[in-house]
Design a protein around this motif. Sequence first.
Motif, mmCIF file in Angstrom:
data_model
loop_
_atom_site.group_PDB
_atom_site.id
_atom_site.type_symbol
_atom_site.label_atom_id
_atom_site.label_comp_id
_atom_site.label_asym_id
_atom_site.label_seq_id
_atom_site.Cartn_x
_atom_site.Cartn_y
_atom_site.Cartn_z
ATOM 1 N N SER A 85 43.001 44.727 18.608
ATOM 2 C CA SER A 85 44.355 45.079 18.162
ATOM 3 C C SER A 85 45.412 44.581 19.141
ATOM 4 C CB SER A 85 44.479 46.601 17.987
ATOM 5 O OG SER A 85 43.678 47.060 16.927
ATOM 6 N N ARG A 86 45.126 44.683 20.443
ATOM 7 C CA ARG A 86 46.088 44.190 21.431
ATOM 8 C C ARG A 86 46.213 42.660 21.356
ATOM 9 N NH1 ARG A 86 43.826 45.628 26.499
ATOM 10 N NH2 ARG A 86 42.097 46.755 25.529
ATOM 11 N N ALA A 87 45.083 41.985 21.101
ATOM 12 C CA ALA A 87 45.126 40.525 20.959
ATOM 13 C C ALA A 87 45.929 40.118 19.723
ATOM 14 C CB ALA A 87 43.702 39.968 20.874
ATOM 15 N N ILE A 384 44.105 63.092 20.746
ATOM 16 C CA ILE A 384 45.086 62.070 20.361
ATOM 17 C C ILE A 384 45.647 61.371 21.605
ATOM 18 C CG2 ILE A 384 47.325 61.684 19.246
ATOM 19 C CD1 ILE A 384 46.587 63.916 17.280
ATOM 20 N N THR A 385 45.836 62.115 22.688
ATOM 21 C CA THR A 385 46.345 61.516 23.925
ATOM 22 C C THR A 385 45.336 60.555 24.534
ATOM 23 O OG1 THR A 385 47.651 63.517 24.355
ATOM 24 C CG2 THR A 385 47.321 62.008 26.193
ATOM 25 N N VAL A 386 44.071 60.954 24.571
ATOM 26 C CA VAL A 386 43.029 60.054 25.085
ATOM 27 C C VAL A 386 42.933 58.805 24.213
ATOM 28 C CG1 VAL A 386 40.546 59.793 25.445
ATOM 29 C CG2 VAL A 386 41.708 61.840 26.261
ATOM 30 N N GLY A 387 43.149 58.958 22.889
ATOM 31 C CA GLY A 387 43.176 57.811 21.994
ATOM 32 C C GLY A 387 44.269 56.828 22.365
ATOM 33 N N VAL A 388 45.411 57.333 22.815
ATOM 34 C CA VAL A 388 46.510 56.470 23.268
ATOM 35 C C VAL A 388 46.085 55.701 24.525
ATOM 36 C CG1 VAL A 388 48.835 56.443 24.259
ATOM 37 C CG2 VAL A 388 48.359 57.817 22.228
ATOM 38 N N PHE A 389 45.446 56.393 25.460
ATOM 39 C CA PHE A 389 44.986 55.718 26.681
ATOM 40 C C PHE A 389 44.017 54.585 26.337
ATOM 41 C CE2 PHE A 389 45.548 60.074 28.895
ATOM 42 C CZ PHE A 389 46.891 59.823 29.087
ATOM 43 N N GLN A 390 43.099 54.854 25.413
ATOM 44 C CA GLN A 390 42.146 53.822 25.005
ATOM 45 C C GLN A 390 42.854 52.661 24.306
ATOM 46 O OE1 GLN A 390 39.574 56.309 22.647
ATOM 47 N NE2 GLN A 390 38.173 56.708 24.344
ATOM 48 N N SER A 391 43.866 52.992 23.525
ATOM 49 C CA SER A 391 44.588 51.972 22.760
ATOM 50 C C SER A 391 45.302 50.973 23.666
ATOM 51 C CB SER A 391 45.619 52.629 21.833
ATOM 52 O OG SER A 391 45.005 53.479 20.902
#
Length: 461
Positions: A85-87, A384-391
Amino acid sequence: MAAEDMRDKIELFERMPIPQAVAKLSIPMIIGSLVTIVYNLADTYFVGMLNDPIQNAGVTLAAPVMLAFNAFNNLFGVGASSMMSRAMGRRDYETVHKSSSFAFWCAFICAVIFAAVCTIFQAPLLQILGSNETTIQATADYMFWTVTCGAVPSILNVVLGYMVRSEGASLHASIGTMSGCILNIILDPFFILPWGLNMGAAGAGCATFIANCVACVYFFILLYAKRKSTLVCISPKKFTLEGPIVGGIFAVGIPACIQNLLNVVGMTILNNKMASYGADPVAAMGIVQKINMIPLQMVLGASQGIMPLVSYNYASRNQKRMKDAYMFAIKVAMVFCIAVVALYYLAATPLVGLFMENPTVVDIGAKLLRGFCIGLPFLCIDFITVGVFQSVGLGKNALFFAIARKVLLEIPAIFVLDSLFPLYGLAYTQFVAEFVLAILALVVVIRLFKRLESDLGEKNL
């Protein structure tokens, strides 16, 4: 990739209103999670219809090994989807191809090795899981189908779902998951109950194995049919060990993997503690864990649903859109979790009674469920916060939260609360851990958003 498909992806990630974009990405995930929950509950329900706590205990004691699958799912699924997704946000499509191929083939190899190791060392593994002479056969029978035979399809279908979802195709990812789950629900009674094959816990495992194979076939057909429009690539020709690809995936995937392994350790300790009280409490805990899985999986679905949106906008430096997606998901999940706590607390006895008629199991299960459910509102903030860190590639932050949850909070709480309040104190370990982590999560994510705002302001000067 077709220009029209690329325009649709850009519209979703860059311009669609936040509630609509979050809904489009998260609702299929949540529906898929609900179907997954129903199939998990179906296993418990149909095994419970045998009215044999030993069969229920066999499924429960094998749960940590099933949970260990998520270590590989997280390592390659979460790691690759974040990288992909970042790529895409940087318009670097070659990295997307290489990341997906690397994740698929590594997941396949690791699944084969894991199944072999668990089979070769089954005897000591069953002892570690807490099986005794009463429950060991039921646990071993269940694990033959779900681990020895089923590790490869189970892991691959989840990893493929993560990668398909990374480019915004959340609906297709959920259909793949749901196809296997629905088939599992249909097969369960035939394999488990006396009027069918009468396999008991082993029948539940066999149905799961067949269902996961079907889900894998769906994803293979999907990728072949969309080969001209999808960015997901599982061709071995794109497999690479290039440092930026491997490092980018592992930077997020390894912390997510460790997080799951710690979950396995925590569940194993909890089940061993519960096993010391006999088969009835283990059966009750198995039922409660499945019921509690409903809101947990829905929050996880929302968290995973927004991850591609957060990753993409982080890479394209649209910090406001990224923050708005996070805040919207938190608000919706919090309202939902509070409603679930009220329902579970008031209706604990009839909910547990749906799965087994044994009065002792129902009474124990109702008390355990009331303890587990009160941690849900805090858990949603943490997830949800940990999901943001992973994202955004902050795997170290996600790893810190995983270690804090299990090593510093939950596992010590298991021993302390069990000694203070035998058996029923175990139900409140989740609340203790998630309450502390929710406060910490909000502090850390606020700092993250402030730092991103500062970095963006400096770039615009």
